[in-house]
Enzyme design. Structure first.
Site, PDB file in Angstrom:
ATOM      1  CB  CYS A   1      -4.662   6.462  10.769  1.00  0.00           C
ATOM      2  SG  CYS A   1      -4.601   5.421   9.353  1.00  0.00           S
TER       3      CYS A   1
ATOM      4  N   GLY B   1       1.924  11.351   4.651  1.00  0.00           N
ATOM      5  CA  GLY B   1       0.714  11.793   5.341  1.00  0.00           C
ATOM      6  C   GLY B   1      -0.561  11.428   4.598  1.00  0.00           C
ATOM      7  CG  LEU B   2      -2.334   8.095   5.229  1.00  0.00           C
ATOM      8  CD1 LEU B   2      -3.326   7.870   6.370  1.00  0.00           C
ATOM      9  CD2 LEU B   2      -2.205   6.819   4.402  1.00  0.00           C
TER      10      LEU B   2
ATOM     11  CE  LYS C   1      -3.959   7.044  -4.509  1.00  0.00           C
ATOM     12  NZ  LYS C   1      -3.478   7.875  -5.587  1.00  0.00           N
TER      13      LYS C   1
ATOM     14  N   GLY D   1      10.840  -4.414   3.684  1.00  0.00           N
ATOM     15  CA  GLY D   1      12.195  -4.546   3.163  1.00  0.00           C
ATOM     16  C   GLY D   1      12.412  -5.659   2.168  1.00  0.00           C
TER      17      GLY D   1
ATOM     18  CB  SER E   1      -0.894  -0.004   1.234  1.00  0.00           C
ATOM     19  OG  SER E   1      -1.694   1.156   1.241  1.00  0.00           O
TER      20      SER E   1
HETATM   21  C1  LIG Z   1       6.133   6.211   0.553  1.00  0.00           C
HETATM   22  C2  LIG Z   1       5.360   5.191   1.323  1.00  0.00           C
HETATM   23  C3  LIG Z   1       3.974   5.300   1.427  1.00  0.00           C
HETATM   24  C4  LIG Z   1       3.236   4.375   2.164  1.00  0.00           C
HETATM   25  N1  LIG Z   1       1.881   4.501   2.223  1.00  0.00           N
HETATM   26  C5  LIG Z   1       1.144   3.584   2.909  1.00  0.00           C
HETATM   27  C6  LIG Z   1      -0.270   3.667   2.938  1.00  0.00           C
HETATM   28  O1  LIG Z   1      -0.896   4.549   2.347  1.00  0.00           O
HETATM   29  N2  LIG Z   1      -0.940   2.719   3.650  1.00  0.00           N
HETATM   30  C7  LIG Z   1      -0.301   1.692   4.304  1.00  0.00           C
HETATM   31  O2  LIG Z   1      -0.976   0.858   4.914  1.00  0.00           O
HETATM   32  N3  LIG Z   1       1.038   1.585   4.258  1.00  0.00           N
HETATM   33  C8  LIG Z   1       1.774   2.504   3.585  1.00  0.00           C
HETATM   34  N4  LIG Z   1       3.149   2.368   3.540  1.00  0.00           N
HETATM   35  C9  LIG Z   1       3.799   1.229   4.209  1.00  0.00           C
HETATM   36  C10 LIG Z   1       4.075   0.097   3.214  1.00  0.00           C
HETATM   37  O3  LIG Z   1       2.884  -0.406   2.654  1.00  0.00           O
HETATM   38  C11 LIG Z   1       4.836  -1.065   3.895  1.00  0.00           C
HETATM   39  O4  LIG Z   1       4.048  -1.597   4.937  1.00  0.00           O
HETATM   40  C12 LIG Z   1       6.164  -0.636   4.478  1.00  0.00           C
HETATM   41  O5  LIG Z   1       6.763   0.365   3.688  1.00  0.00           O
HETATM   42  C13 LIG Z   1       7.147  -1.802   4.639  1.00  0.00           C
HETATM   43  O6  LIG Z   1       7.432  -2.429   3.405  1.00  0.00           O
HETATM   44  P1  LIG Z   1       8.679  -2.048   2.448  1.00  0.00           P
HETATM   45  O7  LIG Z   1       9.888  -2.028   3.304  1.00  0.00           O
HETATM   46  O8  LIG Z   1       8.676  -3.077   1.379  1.00  0.00           O
HETATM   47  O9  LIG Z   1       8.375  -0.677   1.919  1.00  0.00           O
HETATM   48  C14 LIG Z   1       3.898   3.303   2.812  1.00  0.00           C
HETATM   49  C15 LIG Z   1       5.288   3.184   2.701  1.00  0.00           C
HETATM   50  C16 LIG Z   1       6.032   4.102   1.965  1.00  0.00           C
HETATM   51  C17 LIG Z   1       7.513   3.936   1.876  1.00  0.00           C
END
Ligand SMILES: Cc1cc2nc3c(=O)[nH]c(=O)nc-3n(C[C@H](O)[C@H](O)[C@H](O)COP(=O)(O)O)c2cc1C
Ligand SMILES: Cc1cc2nc3c(=O)[nH]c(=O)nc-3n(C[C@H](O)[C@H](O)[C@H](O)COP(=O)(O)OP(=O)(O)OC[C@H]3O[C@@H](n4cnc5c(N)ncnc54)[C@H](O)[C@@H]3O)c2cc1C
Ligand code: FES
Lengths: 286, 319
Positions: free
Chosen positions: B139, B81-82, B54, B256, B30
């Site tokens: 949130c 910030g969503l 998202k 990650g 997301s």
């Molecule tokens: C730029 C960015 C935006 C994110 N937006 C959301 C979001 O809108 N909703 C959500 O549940 N997680 C959001 N996340 C968290 C990711 O979905 C994920 O849980 C987290 O980044 C860990 O995975 P990764 O290391 O592969 O990024 C966001 C992460 C990043 C880096």
């Protein structure tokens, strides 16, 4: 807006890497990616090699491209060794390969009629202006250029680039080349002297904001390539936003990697780093 | 690399979250795949298990001021910030695109109050072509002094109860938990009791970077969420603990993941699906790369069915 439809991901080879003043002029063999790049577009390069702790791409404005030569299509960048990523890139030897995505983003709009254009570059921001100058000249426009930097070594202005413009003005903060001072201090004079219709600019955000002030006062169009920190360059992360007014007057936090980097200077709400301008789409109610 | 996958045509890569079935277990994360349109430039969205959107909110949201990111060792902080268009525009524009692209869709929702989550579930109920709902509870709850739902067992439970009540049995609910809690198993216990069908682990960890030149926090929002390879061991641990406690509840793992070997760790810890987030910023094709590499690693290890590998690390050595 959508991501540049021409964008592709490729492993590309470095075919030249030369130090020029404070910068490295780098040439990459990129195949047909070169065909699709327009002045203002940028590329995003992954840095640090496999297993690197640097997980984000670095964006670089395209300096110029050639469709075919000894190495097929080539694409050139002007890179300042600044932090870890750019230092890694500029230290690479000939024939090393990097992962490149491009071309990305919007390009400078070219008027259909000949105009008097003033091109303003700060530091490595001059890079995309030379390709633009060529296009404008081909269309019969008058092209004057002004480049500024902190000192002489940070002015990037190759000889053939200087020849391609009607006039070249240099400013440096320390006076080591050209006029002492910042580019904006000479703008009003140049606008009057060359009867400028449109300003094109690329450089630090503060410089672009100051140019827009002058453009607003003089009622001149201003297209600028902004530089906001980018994590992905392909529109999926929402880090690179700037407040931008759309055709309907609505201000939205817009992605500079997709709605930019080239934007209409009058549509950007400048000096808003660190805040969301009042009235922005979805801004917190106050 | 692709050859061996094709040779093993009898390898069953499918996975499921309750009644939602996916041809393979590799999803986007997301907030890391835009609206789906941007990645469709690089590969057909039908190739991956699902697109997780998202997090969408009731109203449009500008998000936080810039700068919104800071690179950190093997990771990054973000304070987006969503930012988003709100549910109306999302349903009018983003969903039709994903439907037309043939993507399997998991919609992520986020709210500022328990009621927000209920309204969002009501708007999404009956939308054709959705596979599941991911409920992002990381949130601030405006009704409780901004306390993050996911850090408050009672609030987490209330959110999931409302969504479950609105949806009935129609769509599987995957609740996304925050690792920023003392005991993630007890939060998992609450949301499962409230009707969660699956869990998504982990969201980002709260962090901060100070710019030593300006001598102030680097991000416009001051704090940000840490993601990328730096948090992978935290994800492995959280998934392992929760799978141990609730072996029948499917887990969507993330944190990650940039390669097949990374994903394999999460699968062995207990993940039935794996989302790829930050890695996409470095490589637009990361989701596909993880998908191909994971299949090969499983086949190399003699698995004929992806599901046999889920939670393998929990088996005693002599099995
Ligand atoms: C730029 C960015 C935006 C994110 N937006 C959301 C979001 O809108 N909703 C959500 O549940 N997680 C959001 N996340 C968290 C990711 O979905 C994920 O849980 C987290 O980044 C860990 O995975 P990764 O290391 O592969 O990024 C966001 C992460 C990043 C880096
Ligand atoms: C559209 C665009 C065009 C660019 N064109 C050029 C160019 O032609 N030549 C050139 O030398 N550099 C250019 N840059 C800057 C370049 O992308 C890197 O930010 C710069 O090289 C510093 O990276 P680093 O790893 O060396 O530094 P670090 O300080 O280690 O970078 C850390 C992180 O911060 C980001 N960051 C730091 N400073 C900036 C900044 N001023 N703007 C945006 N992001 C920043 C980096 O992208 C990186 O993710 C451009 C940036 C953008 C957004
Ligand atoms: S850099 Fe990721 S959206 Fe622009």
């Amino acid at each position: 807006m959508k991501i540049n439809r021409r964008a592709q991901q490729r492993t590309v080879e470095i075919v030249s890497n030369k130090r020029v003043g404070a910068y490295h002029h780098m040439i990459f063999a990129v195949g047909d990616m070169a065909l699709h790049a327009l002045p203002g577009n940028f590329v995003a390069i992954s840095v640090g090699g496999p297993g690197s702790a640097m997980v984000l791409r670095r964006a670089f404005a395209i300096y110029r491209t050639h469709d075919r030569g000894n190495y097929g299509g080539t694409l050139e960048l002007v890179v300042a060794p600044h932090g870890q990523g750019s230092k890694w890139l500029t230290a690479l030897p000939m024939h090393a390969t990097v992962d490149m995505v491009g071309p990305l983003g919007t390009s400078f709009g070219i008027p259909t009629e000949p105009v008097n254009a003033l091109l303003v570059g700060g530091g490595y921001g001059s890079a995309p202006l030379f390709g633009l100058a060529e296009l404008l000249k081909d269309g019969g426009s008058r092209v004057d250029m002004v480049l500024g930097a902190s000192s002489a070594g940070k002015i990037y202005a190759p000889l053939e680039g200087k020849r391609a413009v009607n006039s070249m003005t240099i400013t440096t903060d320390d006076g080591s080349a050209g006029t002492k001072g910042q580019v904006v201090s000479v703008l009003a004079g140049l606008i009057e002297r060359y009867d400028v219709d449109i300003i094109y600019s690329c450089g630090p955000m503060a410089m672009l904001a100051a140019i827009q002030d002058i453009a607003t006062q003089t009622g001149i169009m201003h297209q600028c390539a902004v530089e906001e920190a980018m994590a992905c360059g392909i529109g999926v992360c929402m880090t690179c936003v700037v407040p931008l007014r759309d055709e309907t007057g609505l201000v939205k936090m817009s992605r500079s990697c997709i709605d930019g980097p080239v934007m209409d200077g009058a549509s950007v709400l400048w000096n808003s780093s660190g805040k969301i301008p009042d009235g922005t789409f979805g801004a917190p109610n106050v | 690399m692709e050859l061996s996958v094709r040779q093993m045509s009898n390898f069953n890569y499918s996975t499921s979250f309750q009644n939602a079935v996916f041809p393979n277990p590799i999803f986007t994360a997301s907030g890391c795949a835009g609206s789906g349109k941007e990645l469709a430039q690089f590969f057909p969205l039908t190739e991956i298990g699902a697109v997780v959107t998202k997090s969408i909110m009731v109203k449009a949201r500008s998000g936080r001021p810039t700068p919104r990111m800071a690179e950190t060792p093997s990771g990054m902080l973000n304070s987006i910030g969503l930012q988003g268009p709100g549910i109306d525009q999302f349903l009018a524009e983003d969903i039709p695109f994903l439907q037309k692209a043939g993507a399997r869709i998991i919609v992520s929702i986020a709210g500022e109050s328990v009621d927000d989550y209920g309204s969002l579930a009501r708007r999404l109920r009956g939308v054709p072509g959705l596979s599941a709902l991911e409920v992002n509870i990381s949130c601030p709850n405006v009704e409780n002094r901004g306390q993050v739902f996911a850090c408050d067992p009672i609030a987490s439970r209330s959110v999931v109860e409302v969504v479950r009540r609105v949806l009935g049995g129609e769509l599987p609910i995957i609740v996304k938990l925050s690792p920023d809690v003392t005991d993630i198993v007890s939060i998992a216990n609450e949301v499962i009791a409230a009707g969660a069908d699956g869990l998504a682990l982990i969201n980002t960890l709260l962090g901060m970077v100070i710019d030593i030149d300006t001598m102030r926090p680097k991000l416009g929002g001051k704090t940000g969420g840490l993601s990328g390879p730096a948090i992978r061991p935290v994800a492995v641990r959280a998934i392992y603990q929760v799978h141990q406690a609730f072996p029948k509840i499917p887990i969507l793992g993330m944190g990650g993941i940039a390669s097949g070997r990374d994903a394999l760790e999460l699968v062995f810890a207990g993940a039935s699906g794996v989302s790829v987030g930050t890695a996409t910023f470095g490589n637009p094709n990361a989701v596909l790369k993880v998908k191909d590499e994971l299949a090969n690693l499983l086949i190399e290890r003699g698995f004929t069915n992806f599901k046999e590998a889920v939670g393998f690390a929990h088996r005693s050595a002599d099995v």
